[in-house]
Design a protein around this motif. Structure first.
Motif, PDB file in Angstrom:
ATOM      1  N   ASN A 113      23.141 -21.280  46.154  1.00 46.77           N
ATOM      2  CA  ASN A 113      24.194 -22.050  46.830  1.00 46.77           C
ATOM      3  C   ASN A 113      23.691 -22.478  48.205  1.00 46.77           C
ATOM      4  OD1 ASN A 113      26.681 -23.181  47.519  1.00 46.77           O
ATOM      5  ND2 ASN A 113      27.434 -21.246  48.361  1.00 46.77           N
ATOM      6  N   ASN A 115      23.236 -23.827  51.770  1.00 52.40           N
ATOM      7  CA  ASN A 115      24.231 -24.142  52.799  1.00 52.40           C
ATOM      8  C   ASN A 115      23.601 -24.029  54.170  1.00 52.40           C
ATOM      9  OD1 ASN A 115      24.757 -21.259  53.933  1.00 52.40           O
ATOM     10  ND2 ASN A 115      24.868 -21.037  51.697  1.00 52.40           N
ATOM     11  N   GLU A 124      21.892 -31.007  50.890  1.00 48.53           N
ATOM     12  CA  GLU A 124      22.367 -31.810  49.756  1.00 48.53           C
ATOM     13  C   GLU A 124      21.264 -32.151  48.738  1.00 48.53           C
ATOM     14  OE1 GLU A 124      25.465 -32.249  48.917  1.00 48.53           O
ATOM     15  OE2 GLU A 124      25.998 -31.114  50.707  1.00 48.53           O
ATOM     16  N   LYS A 127      20.626 -29.010  46.752  1.00 49.49           N
ATOM     17  CA  LYS A 127      21.750 -28.741  45.840  1.00 49.49           C
ATOM     18  C   LYS A 127      21.656 -29.614  44.590  1.00 49.49           C
ATOM     19  CE  LYS A 127      25.699 -27.142  48.569  1.00 49.49           C
ATOM     20  NZ  LYS A 127      27.026 -27.510  49.103  1.00 49.49           N
TER      21      LYS A 127
END
Length: 237
Positions: A113, A115, A124, A127
């Motif tokens: 995850n 972040n 981004e 991800k």
């Protein structure tokens, strides 16, 4: 479509000086790899890839002389494959700083995850990897992952068994295959060792050459000192 020859011409236009022979192959391989990725429709550059480029260049170009030319060569490499060298370095540095205070386990969890505050341009693209069915893997991506492992825990990175186990977990979180990555990292570590050995040989040769020069200078001075008394004696007569 832009060809490898086009990228090579662009590189030599941006950096017209000859490359020192032992580093020529490093630059050639990097240039070809970056070119092939840049023209691949499935390839999307990301901060891990940028980190891989920056790291592999810095590690494999160690000892290059003149040292001031290294940045010029790096810039030419990026520009010739339609990249922005400052963007590569900036994103690589930001990503590395995200890993700085993490443990290996925290890094693995982060890839599940991604972040971070005020770093959406870093987070981004990473991800997006897990959901990209056409993600284009590259050796430089693997080197970027390895650099992050080194930043978190050098001992784990240098232990093949622990490193491979960690790569497996990260690859699972990113939904990509780990087998190719592990093979590429074995080759990369081998390349680093060979370069270190080569630099040591060069250093030894230069040191031996320096000692030879000093010895010749000392012998020349000793010969001059020996001849001086004879010259003075001849003058006195």
């Amino acid at each position: 479509m832009k060809t490898v020859s086009d990228s090579k011409r662009a590189f030599h236009s941006a950096y017209p000086r000859p490359i020192n022979s032992i580093y020529r192959r490093v630059i050639e391989e990097l240039l070809v790899e970056m070119h092939l990725l840049s023209v691949n429709s499935d390839f999307k550059p990301d901060p891990i890839y940028y980190l891989g480029i920056v790291t592999s260049f810095e590690r494999l170009m160690q000892g290059y002389q003149p040292e001031s030319d290294r940045e010029k060569i790096f810039n030419a490499l990026c520009i010739s494959t339609d990249g922005d060298p400052q963007n590569y370095k900036s994103q690589a540095g930001t990503l590395l700083s995200l890993a700085k205070d993490k443990s290996i386990d925290q890094l693995v969890d982060w890839f599940d995850n991604p972040n971070g505050d005020n770093v959406n341009h870093i987070v981004e693209p990473i991800k997006a990897i897990a959901s990209n069915d056409h993600f284009k893997y590259s050796r430089l991506f693997a080197i970027g992952i390895y650099t992050l492992l080194e930043e978190c825990d050098p001992e784990v990175a240098q232990d093949p068994e622990k490193c491979n186990a960690t790569v497996d977990k990260i690859a699972e979180n990113l939904q990509i295959s780990s087998e190719k990555m592990k093979k590429d990292l074995d080759i990369y570590r081998g390349s680093l060792e060979k370069m270190e050995q080569l630099l040591k040989v060069i250093e030894d040769v230069l040191e031996a050459s320096r000692k030879q020069r000093e010895k010749r200078e000392q012998e020349k001075l000793a010969k001059l000192d020996k001849n001086e008394p004879q010259a003075e004696s001849a003058t006195a007569e």
